[in-house]
Design an enzyme around this catalytic site. Structure first.
Site, PDB file in Angstrom:
ATOM      1  N   ASP A  92       5.054 -19.881  -2.348  1.00  7.01           N
ATOM      2  CA  ASP A  92       4.367 -20.979  -3.024  1.00  7.01           C
ATOM      3  C   ASP A  92       5.422 -21.949  -3.550  1.00  7.01           C
ATOM      4  O   ASP A  92       6.624 -21.698  -3.451  1.00  7.01           O
ATOM      5  CB  ASP A  92       3.425 -20.457  -4.109  1.00  7.01           C
ATOM      6  CG  ASP A  92       4.148 -19.781  -5.261  1.00  7.01           C
ATOM      7  OD1 ASP A  92       5.393 -19.787  -5.284  1.00  7.01           O
ATOM      8  OD2 ASP A  92       3.474 -19.236  -6.137  1.00  7.01           O
ATOM      9  N   ASP A 270      -4.555 -15.425  -0.298  1.00  6.64           N
ATOM     10  CA  ASP A 270      -3.636 -14.547  -1.026  1.00  6.64           C
ATOM     11  C   ASP A 270      -4.259 -14.270  -2.376  1.00  6.64           C
ATOM     12  O   ASP A 270      -5.014 -15.106  -2.895  1.00  6.64           O
ATOM     13  CB  ASP A 270      -2.279 -15.217  -1.264  1.00  6.64           C
ATOM     14  CG  ASP A 270      -2.333 -16.186  -2.425  1.00  6.64           C
ATOM     15  OD1 ASP A 270      -2.845 -17.300  -2.250  1.00  6.64           O
ATOM     16  OD2 ASP A 270      -1.910 -15.819  -3.542  1.00  6.64           O
ATOM     17  N   CYS A 308     -12.625   4.334   4.849  1.00  9.26           N
ATOM     18  CA  CYS A 308     -11.270   3.765   4.822  1.00  9.26           C
ATOM     19  C   CYS A 308     -10.295   4.669   5.579  1.00  9.26           C
ATOM     20  O   CYS A 308     -10.357   5.887   5.473  1.00  9.26           O
ATOM     21  CB  CYS A 308     -10.819   3.581   3.378  1.00  9.26           C
ATOM     22  SG  CYS A 308      -9.140   2.933   3.245  1.00  9.26           S
ATOM     23  N   CYS A 310      -6.905   4.550   5.216  1.00 13.76           N
ATOM     24  CA  CYS A 310      -5.570   4.567   4.604  1.00 13.76           C
ATOM     25  C   CYS A 310      -5.122   5.996   4.276  1.00 13.76           C
ATOM     26  O   CYS A 310      -5.923   6.930   4.253  1.00 13.76           O
ATOM     27  CB  CYS A 310      -5.528   3.683   3.356  1.00 13.76           C
ATOM     28  SG  CYS A 310      -6.082   4.474   1.836  1.00 13.76           S
ATOM     29  N   CYS A 313      -6.834   7.646   1.176  1.00 11.20           N
ATOM     30  CA  CYS A 313      -8.162   8.201   1.445  1.00 11.20           C
ATOM     31  C   CYS A 313      -8.100   9.415   2.372  1.00 11.20           C
ATOM     32  O   CYS A 313      -8.948  10.303   2.289  1.00 11.20           O
ATOM     33  CB  CYS A 313      -9.075   7.121   2.032  1.00 11.20           C
ATOM     34  SG  CYS A 313      -9.521   5.878   0.808  1.00 11.20           S
ATOM     35  N   HIS A 339      -4.366   1.912  -1.212  1.00  3.62           N
ATOM     36  CA  HIS A 339      -5.755   1.863  -0.747  1.00  3.62           C
ATOM     37  C   HIS A 339      -6.309   0.444  -0.805  1.00  3.62           C
ATOM     38  O   HIS A 339      -6.931  -0.031   0.146  1.00  3.62           O
ATOM     39  CB  HIS A 339      -6.656   2.802  -1.562  1.00  3.62           C
ATOM     40  CG  HIS A 339      -8.103   2.464  -1.363  1.00  3.62           C
ATOM     41  ND1 HIS A 339      -8.798   2.841  -0.223  1.00  3.62           N
ATOM     42  CD2 HIS A 339      -8.960   1.697  -2.093  1.00  3.62           C
ATOM     43  CE1 HIS A 339     -10.031   2.334  -0.282  1.00  3.62           C
ATOM     44  NE2 HIS A 339     -10.150   1.637  -1.403  1.00  3.62           N
TER      45      HIS A 339
HETATM   46 ZN   LIG Z   1      -8.291   4.009   1.428  1.00  9.52          ZN
END
Ligand SMILES: [Zn+2]
Length: 373
Positions: A92, A270, A308, A310, A313, A339
């Site tokens: 930025d 963002d 999910c 990830c 998880c 996550h």
């Molecule tokens: Zn997750």
């Protein structure tokens, strides 16, 4: 070498999906950029950020110019090498954070004089200095220097501020072109201002388009106006910007903000929300946000979100995360952040897929049904 090329693969209503090709890799759009304020996405290693699916991260000029300093980062080989992230970085301009974080600001046509919130030292940011700092950092997508007034200011103040930001946009363009980043493969984005006013936004879009930028950001939203007013502005703002260039909605947002903004033609986002919320014990799921501090998770053996993919998880239960968060353990902040960033990336991928397959309206209504009730 590809400097900057935006290709739209498919559209569905106002929503678009595509790809930005750049020297350090390509960015799939719609894209969510995790915020790496001080040369780190807080609580995450760069390789973990990449593993969640992020193609690009954001760095903050204001924070980095104060600590460790742009000249120091340059001596150390640039921001990518310094933090070990070899993919695109958007920086930025520092304008927004000078206004929100620093003390004793003095705003003139030249720029903004301010004192550091860290040690009180005096600094000056101008369009020229902002371009220089972003060049020293080695940014891939450089943002024009602008002023972001509060949306609730009187219209004549908003108009005067927008006009100054357009003069600063021209100075940013000139300084960027003189600095040689263009030849090295960096891109420059202009920032539309004008708060919630359609005519001011149109005037701003025309001024920016005349100067000419690689992409166009929509600034001055998500500053407290609320989702309804933001969506009302997004009903016209993206359409005022060039159709063949990426449109970046700065500082947004919650998952339902992202879906509504993509629906209205936005390509890039963002926000600190997924990382900051993660550190505060809040997890985003397809069924809405949940707060892991809540006692109802104390013996819940399910993952944060069973859809999910990830690592958090795949490995840890809500009960364990509840314990970590309640105990203030660092691992809790790390796992929750991972996550949340992964969830945001999966949301973007789901939107890209839905647009590509021409079923975005169904996706959006299914999302809102599950997320918002
Ligand atoms: Zn997750």
């Amino acid at each position: 070498m590809t400097r900057f090329q935006f290709t739209i693969h498919a559209t569905d209503g106002a929503a678009r999906t595509g790809e930005i090709a750049m020297r350090r890799g390509s960015i799939r759009t719609p894209a969510f950029m995790p915020v790496g304020t001080a040369a780190t996405v807080k609580a995450m290693k760069p390789e973990t950020v990449r593993k969640t699916g992020a193609d690009i991260i954001l760095g903050n000029t204001y924070h980095l110019m104060l600590r460790p300093g742009a000249e120091r980062v340059a001596r150390l080989g640039g921001l990518h090498k310094f933090m070990s992230w070899d993919r695109p970085i958007l920086t930025d301009s520092g304008g927004y954070q000078v206004m929100s974080l620093s003390d004793l600001r003095k705003l003139t046509e030249q720029g903004v004089e301010f004192r550091s919130h860290l040690d009180g030292s005096k600094h000056m940011l101008t369009p020229e200095r902002s371009m220089e700092i972003q060049r020293l950092l080695g940014s891939d997508i450089v943002m024009a220097f602008d002023e972001c007034p509060r949306a609730d200011r009187p219209l004549d103040e908003i108009a005067a501020s927008m006009e100054m930001s357009m003069r600063w946009a021209k100075r940013s363009r000139d300084a960027f072109d003189a600095g040689g980043e263009h030849a090295e493969g960096a891109a420059l984005f202009g920032i539309q201002q004008g708060a919630l006013d359609e005519k001011l936004r149109q005037r701003s879009a025309e001024a920016l388009t005349e100067i000419g930028f690689d992409g166009y950001a929509i600034g001055g939203l998500a500053v407290g106006e609320g989702q309804e007013a933001m969506f009302a502005t997004l009903d016209f703002a993206p359409g005022q910007l060039p159709q063949d260039r990426p449109r970046y909605l700065m500082g947004v947002g919650k998952p339902d903000d992202l879906v509504g903004a993509v629906e209205r033609g936005v390509d890039m986002f963002d926000c600190v929300l997924p990382s900051r919320s993660g550190r505060n014990g809040q997890a985003f799921t397809w069924n809405g946000p949940i707060n892991l501090r809540n006692a109802r998770f104390a013996e819940d053996t399910d993952p944060l979100d069973d859809r999910c993919s990830c690592d958090t998880c795949g490995t840890y239960s809500r009960a364990y995360l509840h314990h970590l968060v309640k105990s203030g353990e660092i691992l809790g902040a790390m796992l929750m952040t991972e996550h949340n960033i992964a969830f945001y990336q999966q949301l973007m991928q789901a939107m890209r897929d839905a647009i590509g397959e021409g079923r975005f309206a169904t996706f959006a209504s299914d999302f809102r049904r599950d997320y918002c009730t």
